[in-house]
Design an enzyme around this catalytic site. Structure first.
Site, short mmCIF file in Angstrom:
data_model
loop_
_atom_site.label_atom_id
_atom_site.label_comp_id
_atom_site.label_asym_id
_atom_site.label_seq_id
_atom_site.Cartn_x
_atom_site.Cartn_y
_atom_site.Cartn_z
CE LYS A 13 -13.45 8.60 -15.00
NZ LYS A 13 -12.11 9.16 -14.74
NE ARG A 85 -10.11 12.55 -21.23
CZ ARG A 85 -10.96 12.86 -20.25
NH1 ARG A 85 -12.25 12.65 -20.40
NH2 ARG A 85 -10.52 13.37 -19.13
NE ARG A 124 -21.25 23.01 -9.85
CZ ARG A 124 -20.03 22.88 -10.38
NH1 ARG A 124 -19.02 22.62 -9.59
NH2 ARG A 124 -19.86 22.99 -11.67
NE ARG A 157 -21.00 27.17 -12.76
CZ ARG A 157 -19.73 26.78 -12.69
NH1 ARG A 157 -18.87 27.44 -11.98
NH2 ARG A 157 -19.32 25.72 -13.35
NE ARG A 168 -19.32 17.83 -18.54
CZ ARG A 168 -19.66 18.03 -17.25
NH1 ARG A 168 -20.53 18.96 -16.93
NH2 ARG A 168 -19.10 17.30 -16.32
#
Ligand SMILES: [Zn+2]
Length: 213
Positions: A13, A85, A124, A157, A168
């Site tokens: 986005k 949101r 990542r 992580r 999430r």
């Protein structure tokens, strides 16, 4: 033209917002950036925002909407990014815009399958020693080497692990589905597939807002 840009984390986005700003000359109103610059400027809304941030509580919608209204003044058109949101926020922002004789014309939802988003967001890996991030998308696990900067081992992580990312995304969708339904009912929603080349996706977004070929 006034747009709202929606998309889950990892949908690209942000990249598309930048492309649209360049191609359409719209003002990019990203709620996070607006908050940061208002706090830095220390104006009235900025001071209010800062007091909530310092207390560790959410900045009230009216403050964010105030910043949006301030930022769109004198602009030919805008892209709202990061706000609204929730359905409540969407309704509040629409009311506020109506009072300034403005309206949201089109809402673009950049979508991607959950597995694709998890794949992108979990790519990542971080160096154990110097914390340098490394993009491991598409790199087989046995080829994941050492840190390119200091040669130490890489690890993933907790925030970047697939399970955390799935949670999430779940939170995002739970919050956003009523918002998307709301815009679909008002015939403002355009859904664009966020998988593919950046330029192709931009073209699809432009078509969705009625300016592409
Ligand atoms: Zn390192």
């Amino acid at each position: 033209m006034n747009l709202v840009l929606l998309g889950p984390p990892g949908s690209g986005k942000g990249t598309q917002a930048e492309c649209l700003v360049q191609k359409l000359g719209l003002a990019h109103l990203a709620s996070g950036d607006l908050l940061r610059s208002a706090v830095a400027a220390g104006n009235e809304l900025g001071q209010r925002a800062e007091s909530y941030i310092k207390q560790g509580v959410l900045v009230p919608d009216e403050v964010v909407i105030g910043l949006i209204l301030e930022a769109l003044e004198g602009k030919g058109g805008f892209i709202l990014d990061g706000f609204p949101r929730t359905l409540e926020q969407a309704q509040a922002v629409e009311q506020a815009l109506a009072q300034c004789n403005q309206a949201i014309d089109r809402v673009v939802y950049i979508s991607a399958a959950e597995d694709e988003l998890v794949k992108r967001l979990s790519s990542r890996w971080t160096c154990k020693q110097c914390q340098a991030p490394h993009n491991m998308q598409g790199v087989p696990s046995d080829l994941r080497g050492k840190c390119s900067r200091c040669g130490e081992e890489l690890y993933q992580r907790a925030d970047d692990q697939p399970e955390t990312i799935r949670k999430r995304l779940e939170v995002y969708l739970t919050q956003t589905v009523p918002l998307i339904d709301h815009y679909r009912r008002s015939s403002k929603l355009a859904e664009v597939n966020g998988v593919g080349e950046v330029a192709q996706i931009t073209q699809a977004v432009l078509q969705a807002v009625g300016v592409g070929r």
